[in-house]
Design a protein around this motif. Structure first.
Motif, PDB file in Angstrom:
ATOM      1  N   HIS A 184       0.874  -1.143   0.662  1.00 25.82           N
ATOM      2  CA  HIS A 184      -0.133   0.257  -0.222  1.00 25.82           C
ATOM      3  C   HIS A 184       1.165   0.972   0.249  1.00 25.82           C
ATOM      4  N   ASP A 185       0.807   2.057  -0.778  1.00 26.03           N
ATOM      5  CA  ASP A 185       1.200   3.627  -1.028  1.00 26.03           C
ATOM      6  C   ASP A 185       0.766   4.632   0.413  1.00 26.03           C
TER       7      ASP A 185
ATOM      8  N   SER B 101       2.315   6.908   1.028  1.00 28.47           N
ATOM      9  CA  SER B 101       2.660   8.500   1.193  1.00 28.47           C
ATOM     10  C   SER B 101       2.095   9.011   0.774  1.00 28.47           C
ATOM     11  N   SER B 102       0.721   8.634  -0.069  1.00 31.65           N
ATOM     12  CA  SER B 102      -0.400   9.888  -0.373  1.00 31.65           C
ATOM     13  C   SER B 102      -1.188   9.726   0.675  1.00 31.65           C
ATOM     14  N   ALA B 103      -1.722  10.948   0.007  1.00 40.18           N
ATOM     15  CA  ALA B 103      -2.761  11.797   0.697  1.00 40.18           C
ATOM     16  C   ALA B 103      -3.659  11.531   1.607  1.00 40.18           C
TER      17      ALA B 103
ATOM     18  N   THR C 298      -3.740   9.103   3.234  1.00 38.98           N
ATOM     19  CA  THR C 298      -3.909   6.859   4.111  1.00 38.98           C
ATOM     20  C   THR C 298      -4.004   6.424   4.826  1.00 38.98           C
TER      21      THR C 298
END
Length: 287
Positions: free
Chosen positions: A71-72, A74-76, A78
């Motif tokens: 899962h990313d 770092s994305s807004a 999250t």
């Protein structure tokens, strides 16, 4: 267990059978990942779920109850995405969240499991445990340029304060506070205003309709309180290198901050008694 996505995790019926408590660990980089996961396994979580980028090198030799989810992180948004998905997937389950290089402490954690602590909170009719983030940091930044030194960690023994949380009309909200201190207080000019608080609702019991909001509070007011109306409840702490890492990673702060050490720095001994003695967490009615 290795899940290719958050959706695969929440759709896993076998995983959903785990009664908890479940630790959700967001892995932002490769700093101290193994130590973080082992620390929470030792605390007694029934399941530990690590969320990290597919390209991250994941440590080996971990306990069997540790799972990985690609899962990313770092994305807004999250954190809210993960928490709200897990609330829906694990109704009535105790959830806890943190990041890598963060370590949970609660009263008497050397002798009692996290499940025992949360069982006591349920007996007190509480569905949350308020935690306070205690910033850890290396004393010698030349030797430890990331700001991380688990074997020689320091923290601030004073400089913490709480303000009554206010509603949109400026009135104090009952049993809610905003807490400040640590590196985020001393170096506040380098920290975004909405990131300066050190209070965190890290433990929550999932229930239908509950949601984490963008400011990391919850849509049910009682989940944002520090205690029930009739007496004080226990609180916990999360010892964290996350702020030290951020201040050392950011070019602006890295250029002007040459040490985190100051007269109120104290060596961290990795024991709950030290945090209890300094009032950085409270035992409430538990003994």
């Amino acid at each position: 267990m290795h899940y290719p996505s958050l959706l695969a995790l929440t759709n896993d019926r076998n995983g959903a059978a785990t009664k908890g408590p479940v630790a959700l660990v967001l892995i932002e980089d490769e700093v101290d990942v193994a130590r973080t996961l082992h620390h929470h396994a030792k605390a007694g979580f029934a399941q530990i779920i690590a969320f990290c980028a597919p390209t991250l090198t994941f440590p080996t030799g971990l306990p069997e109850n540790v799972s990985r989810v690609d899962h990313d992180v770092s994305s807004a948004g999250t954190l809210q995405t993960i928490i709200n998905a897990m609330i829906k997937a694990r109704p009535d389950c105790w959830l806890y969240y943190c990041y890598n290089a963060e370590y949970v402490f609660y009263p008497f954690c050397e002798h009692r499991s996290v499940g025992e602590m949360l069982g006591f909170m349920q007996e007190e009719r509480r569905d949350v445990v308020l935690t306070y983030v205690v910033d850890l940091y290396a004393k010698d930044l030349a030797a430890h340029p990331t700001g991380v030194d688990p074997d020689g960690a320091y923290f601030d023994k004073s400089g913490y304060y709480a303000l009554a949380r206010q509603d949109k009309d400026g009135a104090a909200i009952e049993r809610q506070v905003d807490v400040f201190g640590g590196l985020r207080w001393r170096f506040e000019e380098h920290i975004a205003r909405d990131r300066q608080r050190t209070d965190r609702v890290a433990f929550l019991r999932a229930q239908p309709g509950l949601e984490m909001l963008p400011d990391r509070s919850f849509n049910m007011a009682e989940y944002n309180t520090y205690s029930c109306p009739w007496h004080n409840n226990l609180s916990a702490a999360v010892a964290s290198f996350r702020t030290a890492k951020a201040l050392r990673r950011n070019p602006g702060s890295r250029a002007v901050i040459h040490t985190f050490h100051w007269p109120q720095s104290e060596p961290f001994n990795w024991q709950s008694r030290q945090l209890l003695d300094l009032g950085l967490m409270e035992p409430g009615q538990w003994f």
